[in-house]
Design a protein around this motif. Structure first.
Motif, mmCIF file in Angstrom:
data_model
loop_
_atom_site.group_PDB
_atom_site.id
_atom_site.type_symbol
_atom_site.label_atom_id
_atom_site.label_comp_id
_atom_site.label_asym_id
_atom_site.label_seq_id
_atom_site.Cartn_x
_atom_site.Cartn_y
_atom_site.Cartn_z
ATOM 1 N N PRO B 262 55.164 17.363 -4.273
ATOM 2 C CA PRO B 262 54.196 17.040 -3.216
ATOM 3 C C PRO B 262 53.795 15.562 -3.254
ATOM 4 N N THR B 283 52.316 15.686 -8.711
ATOM 5 C CA THR B 283 51.727 16.228 -7.490
ATOM 6 C C THR B 283 50.703 15.237 -6.956
ATOM 7 N N THR B 285 48.137 14.757 -3.666
ATOM 8 C CA THR B 285 47.624 15.530 -2.525
ATOM 9 C C THR B 285 46.216 15.070 -2.160
ATOM 10 N N SER B 286 45.651 15.658 -1.106
ATOM 11 C CA SER B 286 44.254 15.445 -0.673
ATOM 12 C C SER B 286 43.907 13.985 -0.377
#
Lengths: 186, 421
Positions: B262, B283, B285-286
């Motif tokens: 991601p 990862t 994200t956000s």
């Protein structure tokens, strides 16, 4: 005591072999044909309490029931693999399960599988969506490593949105940190 | 009586120009007390006046700057509809900084509410106005008058008429839901799919970006609030999650896993061009942009555990901001860019809302519900935060942690609130 246990074990394995040999109208003779070390065979015959394992009765109907494909798929889908908290590495148990799944998929080249990555409720929703994806991808990568065509595998993350067990305890969480496998046909 | 703010040493000064005069409200200094409001029951038909009074009371509770004086202590028990000269001292006596009185009347299918607010120390009328509403619009009318009260009394721009978006779970599906900050005026958006997540407002509050599993994959859509028309924004294989608009409203940043792990990408809504913003084995994200668009905060586990990072948009510079705690996620910039709020797994084993400066200093952990608080979002003026608790409700806190009000009713299980810009 130990040797007693070993003797029972030997008997059980002999009986098992008999079963697979699948005939044995004269079971005792068959045992001899397997030719286990004599000193061990003799005691077996003495272990009376175990004798009620009535091998001949089983032998009378030797048909091995082959589960239907639908049942096999059901079985395939019923086994999830599990993860530690905030982790997506495959544990030995998970790799073993994936090897079984790979064999099944190799035996049924027409089937495709969807791997659904899930998390427990701890951790935040946004991050868990990403974590679920990594869990699904980890299983997919392993299946590909085991020789499954990646075209047959898809992944989806449900993050923490689809708990198997809605309770709020480690027992539930450990069930919920899982990859679920769904056969989606050809 | 005076409620002191000793919890923080941080001083936030909000300067807002009102009518040419600059009013400085020092809301988090150690010496600041919430302003005391006396509000006896409004006069008028009792069912209507009680309903309106309760709406006004809730807005006072979530305001972060006002505090209602217990009506049981009033010398003039309600209903009260005006403040005759000579009675002001009676309100002063019980410690009121402001007195609010109202008179409700039914008018056709709708109603009117005449409201007067007087500042006891100066006897100035900070509000004296009649509000009119249609039958079903009582929350909107009250929020409008409370906005006027907040602005007229201390010069803060009202936040009561703004909207929250969140996810409402009825047990079988999760839907997009909007409401006023006090929880009133709830509106469910049906037809977006059975599993909807990650709502985020456009800067002009005309649209909400969200994730839906409608097509069997977490894809990103944008819905127009008025027309309810939706547009599919991103539907790559794998993750299409955590959308956020750029400050100019013309781009959406989000998480994709199409290229492996991601990572964060940005898409132009004008040209549909997609660019990759992070490229890491971990990862990422956000994402959330600073108000000037020059920086972006996001969550990454590239250091071994999920932590908050800040990226300069014009360079490749990425700085780790959080070092306390093993799990820090869901960062959001405050509207003035002076704070970043996020979800922090604290030493007590629960998630708390925490804040940190964009330079990684001054980290504070808010007490909150102490039951597990996630998914913070700032009010448009940056004074308040809304968040979701593990009890399935939304709460509002001020950034000092001094106010904590549950705003939802338990009708649904609410999560992922997003306050409009």
């Amino acid at each position: 005591m130990k040797s007693y246990v070993r003797r029972i074990g030997t008997l059980v394995s002999i009986v098992g072999i008999l079963f697979f040999v699948g005939c044995a109208k004269k079971p005792v003779e068959q045992v001899k044909e397997v030719s286990p070390p004599k000193q061990e065979v003799a005691p077996v015959q003495e272990v009376k309490p175990v004798q009620p394992v009535e091998v001949p009765k089983v032998e009378k109907k030797p048909e091995v029931k082959v589960p239907s494909l639908a049942d096999q798929i059901k079985e395939f889908e019923s086994v999830d693999i599990h993860f530690d908290f905030d982790r997506f590495n495959l544990k030995p148990e998970a790799r073993k399960i994936l090897a079984e799944k790979a064999s099944f998929l190799k035996a049924h080249p027409g089937l495709k599988v969807r791997i659904e990555g899930n998390c427990d409720e701890r951790g935040t929703r946004e991050y868990n969506l990403a974590l679920g994806e990594r869990r699904a991808k980890a299983a997919m990568d392993y299946l590909v490593f085991l020789g499954i065509n990646p075209e047959r595998i898809s992944t989806i993350s449900y993050g923490e949105e689809r708990p198997l067990d809605p309770r709020h305890c480690e027992e539930a969480w450990s069930k919920n940190r899982r990859d679920h496998f769904v056969i989606i046909g050809e | 009586m005076k409620q002191k703010f000793y919890m923080l040493t941080i001083v936030v000064i909000i300067a807002i120009i009102v009518g040419g005069a600059k009013i400085h409200v020092n809301i988090t200094s150690p010496g600041f007390s919430k302003l005391k409001v006396a509000m006896p029951m409004f006069s008028g038909p009792s069912d209507v006046s009680l309903r309106l009074w309760k709406l006004a009371k809730k807005d006072i509770e979530i305001s972060g700057v006002f505090e209602l004086i217990d009506p049981g202590t009033y010398l003039h028990q309600g209903p009260v509809s005006d403040i005759p000269t000579g009675t002001l001292k009676d309100w002063d006596l019980i410690g009121a900084d402001f007195v609010m009185v109202g008179k409700a009347d039914k008018k056709g299918n709708g109603l009117t509410l005449k409201v007067t607010v007087v500042e006891t120390s100066t006897a100035d009328k900070v509000l004296d106005k009649t509000y009119i509403c249609e039958s079903d619009n009582q929350p909107k009318m009250v929020h409008s008058l409370m906005d006027d009260f907040l602005e007229g009394s201390i010069g803060l721009k009202g936040i009561f008429s703004t909207k929250l978006a969140c996810i409402a779970d009825n047990g079988s599906s999760k839907q997009l839901y909007t409401c006023f900050p006090d929880g009133s005026g709830g509106c469910l958006f049906n037809g977006l799919g059975k599993l909807v997540l990650d709502p985020a407002w456009s800067p002009d509050a005309s649209k909400i970006a969200f994730v839906s599993y409608k097509r069997g994959n977490p894809d990103i859509y944008v819905v127009d609030i008025k027309t309810k028309s939706t547009r599919l924004v991103s539907s790559f294989p794998g993750l299409n999650t955590t959308p956020c608009f750029s400050p100019d409203g013309r781009h959406i940043a989000f998480t994709l896993s199409k290229d492996g792990t991601p990572d964060i990408y940005i898409k132009s809504l004008d040209t549909n061009k997609i660019s990759r913003l992070t490229n890491n084995w971990a990862t990422d994200t956000s994402p959330c942009f600073s108000p000037d668009g020059r920086e972006m905060v996001f969550c990454s586990n590239r250091g071994g555990s999920p932590q908050i990072y800040l990226k300069e948009m014009s360079t490749a510079n990425v700085t780790r901001l959080t070092f306390k705690g093993s799990y820090n996620t869901e960062p959001v910039f405050s509207p003035r860019g002076d704070w970043i709020a996020f979800s922090h797994l604290a030493a007590d084993g629960h998630f708390h809302i925490a804040m940190i400066r964009p330079d990684g200093t001054d980290m504070v952990v808010l007490k909150g519900t102490a039951k597990g608080d996630e998914s913070p979002s700032f009010s448009p003026d940056g004074r308040l935060l809304v968040f979701a608790s593990s009890d399935g409700n939304l709460y509002i806190t001020d950034i000092t942690g001094n106010t904590l009000v549950r705003i939802t009713d338990g009708k649904y299980i609410y999560s992922e609130p997003s306050w409009q810009d």
